[in-house]
Design a protein around this motif. Structure first.
Motif, PDB file in Angstrom:
ATOM      1  N   HIS A 192       0.961  -1.234   0.106  1.00 26.79           N
ATOM      2  CA  HIS A 192       0.048   0.125  -0.063  1.00 26.79           C
ATOM      3  C   HIS A 192       0.901   1.185  -0.207  1.00 26.79           C
ATOM      4  O   HIS A 192       1.897   1.404   0.536  1.00 26.79           O
ATOM      5  CB  HIS A 192      -0.855   0.000   1.367  1.00 26.79           C
ATOM      6  CG  HIS A 192      -1.616   1.360   1.360  1.00 26.79           C
ATOM      7  ND1 HIS A 192      -2.689   1.663   0.595  1.00 26.79           N
ATOM      8  CD2 HIS A 192      -1.558   2.193   2.589  1.00 26.79           C
ATOM      9  CE1 HIS A 192      -3.095   2.792   0.876  1.00 26.79           C
ATOM     10  NE2 HIS A 192      -2.368   3.201   2.175  1.00 26.79           N
ATOM     11  N   VAL A 193       0.618   2.203  -0.769  1.00 30.94           N
ATOM     12  CA  VAL A 193       1.267   3.716  -0.756  1.00 30.94           C
ATOM     13  C   VAL A 193       0.267   4.724  -0.336  1.00 30.94           C
ATOM     14  O   VAL A 193      -0.802   4.807  -0.663  1.00 30.94           O
ATOM     15  CB  VAL A 193       1.697   3.931  -2.307  1.00 30.94           C
ATOM     16  CG1 VAL A 193       2.253   5.254  -2.323  1.00 30.94           C
ATOM     17  CG2 VAL A 193       2.477   2.770  -2.931  1.00 30.94           C
ATOM     18  N   GLU A 194       0.696   5.141   0.758  1.00 34.50           N
ATOM     19  CA  GLU A 194      -0.090   6.235   1.439  1.00 34.50           C
ATOM     20  C   GLU A 194       0.619   7.706   1.105  1.00 34.50           C
ATOM     21  O   GLU A 194       1.962   7.889   0.855  1.00 34.50           O
ATOM     22  CB  GLU A 194       0.119   5.815   2.931  1.00 34.50           C
ATOM     23  CG  GLU A 194      -0.464   7.247   3.806  1.00 34.50           C
ATOM     24  CD  GLU A 194      -0.083   7.080   5.267  1.00 34.50           C
ATOM     25  OE1 GLU A 194      -0.815   8.176   5.967  1.00 34.50           O
ATOM     26  OE2 GLU A 194       0.518   6.197   5.756  1.00 34.50           O
ATOM     27  N   LEU A 195      -0.374   8.663   0.777  1.00 34.61           N
ATOM     28  CA  LEU A 195      -0.018  10.115   0.233  1.00 34.61           C
ATOM     29  C   LEU A 195       0.081  10.769   1.419  1.00 34.61           C
ATOM     30  O   LEU A 195      -0.683  10.767   2.419  1.00 34.61           O
ATOM     31  CB  LEU A 195      -0.898  10.554  -0.789  1.00 34.61           C
ATOM     32  CG  LEU A 195      -0.847  10.220  -2.148  1.00 34.61           C
ATOM     33  CD1 LEU A 195      -2.129  10.820  -2.853  1.00 34.61           C
ATOM     34  CD2 LEU A 195       0.222  10.369  -2.754  1.00 34.61           C
ATOM     35  N   LEU A 196       1.254  11.582   1.499  1.00 27.97           N
ATOM     36  CA  LEU A 196       1.579  12.365   2.665  1.00 27.97           C
ATOM     37  C   LEU A 196       1.674  13.783   2.050  1.00 27.97           C
ATOM     38  O   LEU A 196       2.443  13.954   1.169  1.00 27.97           O
ATOM     39  CB  LEU A 196       2.885  11.845   3.345  1.00 27.97           C
ATOM     40  CG  LEU A 196       3.200  12.873   4.625  1.00 27.97           C
ATOM     41  CD1 LEU A 196       2.296  12.771   5.756  1.00 27.97           C
ATOM     42  CD2 LEU A 196       4.745  12.551   4.921  1.00 27.97           C
ATOM     43  N   THR A 197       0.845  14.609   2.822  1.00 26.40           N
ATOM     44  CA  THR A 197       1.051  15.945   1.830  1.00 26.40           C
ATOM     45  C   THR A 197       1.377  16.895   2.962  1.00 26.40           C
ATOM     46  O   THR A 197       0.708  17.036   4.072  1.00 26.40           O
ATOM     47  CB  THR A 197      -0.450  16.299   1.284  1.00 26.40           C
ATOM     48  OG1 THR A 197      -0.798  15.368   0.434  1.00 26.40           O
ATOM     49  CG2 THR A 197      -0.277  17.789   0.774  1.00 26.40           C
ATOM     50  N   ARG A 198       2.186  17.765   2.799  1.00 23.64           N
ATOM     51  CA  ARG A 198       2.545  18.892   3.648  1.00 23.64           C
ATOM     52  C   ARG A 198       2.941  20.107   2.829  1.00 23.64           C
ATOM     53  O   ARG A 198       3.938  20.340   2.324  1.00 23.64           O
ATOM     54  CB  ARG A 198       3.971  18.539   4.310  1.00 23.64           C
ATOM     55  CG  ARG A 198       4.077  17.385   5.274  1.00 23.64           C
ATOM     56  CD  ARG A 198       2.998  17.719   6.560  1.00 23.64           C
ATOM     57  NE  ARG A 198       2.891  16.874   7.566  1.00 23.64           N
ATOM     58  CZ  ARG A 198       2.126  15.698   7.550  1.00 23.64           C
ATOM     59  NH1 ARG A 198       1.047  15.666   6.762  1.00 23.64           N
ATOM     60  NH2 ARG A 198       2.200  14.868   8.583  1.00 23.64           N
ATOM     61  N   GLY A 199       1.703  21.087   3.023  1.00 19.32           N
ATOM     62  CA  GLY A 199       1.785  22.368   1.954  1.00 19.32           C
ATOM     63  C   GLY A 199       1.745  21.637   0.348  1.00 19.32           C
ATOM     64  O   GLY A 199       0.972  20.981  -0.060  1.00 19.32           O
ATOM     65  N   ASP A 200       2.547  22.025  -0.289  1.00 17.05           N
ATOM     66  CA  ASP A 200       2.859  21.667  -1.637  1.00 17.05           C
ATOM     67  C   ASP A 200       3.624  20.543  -1.888  1.00 17.05           C
ATOM     68  O   ASP A 200       3.943  20.191  -3.061  1.00 17.05           O
ATOM     69  CB  ASP A 200       3.467  22.982  -2.499  1.00 17.05           C
ATOM     70  CG  ASP A 200       4.810  23.297  -2.118  1.00 17.05           C
ATOM     71  OD1 ASP A 200       5.264  23.004  -0.915  1.00 17.05           O
ATOM     72  OD2 ASP A 200       5.552  24.099  -2.792  1.00 17.05           O
ATOM     73  N   LEU A 201       4.373  19.911  -0.773  1.00 17.34           N
ATOM     74  CA  LEU A 201       5.044  18.787  -0.716  1.00 17.34           C
ATOM     75  C   LEU A 201       3.974  17.449  -0.906  1.00 17.34           C
ATOM     76  O   LEU A 201       3.309  17.267   0.097  1.00 17.34           O
ATOM     77  CB  LEU A 201       5.981  18.785   0.490  1.00 17.34           C
ATOM     78  CG  LEU A 201       6.947  17.313   0.491  1.00 17.34           C
ATOM     79  CD1 LEU A 201       7.749  17.424  -0.611  1.00 17.34           C
ATOM     80  CD2 LEU A 201       7.588  17.596   1.728  1.00 17.34           C
ATOM     81  N   VAL A 202       4.216  16.793  -1.827  1.00 21.60           N
ATOM     82  CA  VAL A 202       3.441  15.399  -1.969  1.00 21.60           C
ATOM     83  C   VAL A 202       4.328  14.155  -2.017  1.00 21.60           C
ATOM     84  O   VAL A 202       5.010  14.019  -3.123  1.00 21.60           O
ATOM     85  CB  VAL A 202       2.503  15.346  -3.007  1.00 21.60           C
ATOM     86  CG1 VAL A 202       1.845  14.126  -3.266  1.00 21.60           C
ATOM     87  CG2 VAL A 202       1.625  16.492  -3.042  1.00 21.60           C
TER      88      VAL A 202
END
Length: 210
Positions: free
Chosen positions: A114-124
């Motif tokens: 499984h690949v989880e998306l991690l978003t921090r502002g404009d960083l994906v």
């Protein structure tokens, strides 16, 4: 070995890995499993070219710094066995048969990843969730593409500084790559099982170190 275990315990601030290591070591080396079992337990593990596999270890270089090593991993075990030419002889199989079985195993492992998306502002970032032994290896399976979220696109960049640490990034996001550079280097230096600081591009043509 003890140096690997010490590095892992310090990096994760988790002394329990020492107990697991002792349990495995004191239990003695398991006997070579028969081929019908071993066939499903073989897989090609991504590892540093600096790891000593012994005189008859089996591996294929995939960059200047990384190779795929033929290993046996028993379910629920906290250790791996480097497969050897002697093992193949005991099983009565060829090198080609062993690698074919290993790649099929990796295909099944990739399908369960499984690949989880991690978003921090404009960083994906994409965080790969798989067992500690398989995490860096699954990105080299052709079937891994099916697990990459649409938000990351394809091709996609990947970093795998250690066996148990992988990030995925958009292929055109050089800024994100520079922002995680320090983390990648730290993981490579502090892990008990470093792989490489190389950046990979995963595409329909396979994995290429850039």
């Amino acid at each position: 070995n003890t140096q690997n275990i010490r590095a892992e315990a310090l990096r994760d601030d988790d002394p329990s890995v020492i107990g697991r290591f002792l349990d495995e070591a004191l239990g003695g080396l398991p006997a070579l499993p028969p081929w019908p079992q071993a066939r499903d337990w073989l897989f090609p593990m991504a590892d540093s070219v600096d790891v000593d596999l012994g005189a008859d270890g089996l591996s294929v270089d995939i960059s200047d710094r990384v190779r795929q090593v033929l290993v046996v991993h028993r379910p629920r075990s906290h250790s791996i066995r480097f497969a050897s030419e002697a093992d193949l002889s005991a099983w009565g199989i060829s090198v080609e048969e062993a690698w074919t079985a290993a790649r099929e195993s990796l295909k099944r492992i990739a399908a369960d990843t499984h690949v989880e998306l991690l978003t921090r502002g404009d960083l994906v970032l994409g965080m790969v969730h798989a067992s500690e032994f398989h995490k860096a290896s699954v990105i080299f399976s052709p079937s891994f593409r099916a697990q990459v979220p649409d938000e990351l696109g394809w091709p996609v960049m990947a970093v795998a500084p250690a066996r148990d640490f992988v990030y995925l990034l958009r292929n055109d996001d050089q800024e994100a790559l520079s922002r995680i550079g320090a983390v990648v280097v730290r993981e490579f230096r502090e892990s008990g099982y470093p792989v490489s600081t190389e950046v990979w591009v995963l595409s329909d043509d396979g994995a290429r170190a850039v």
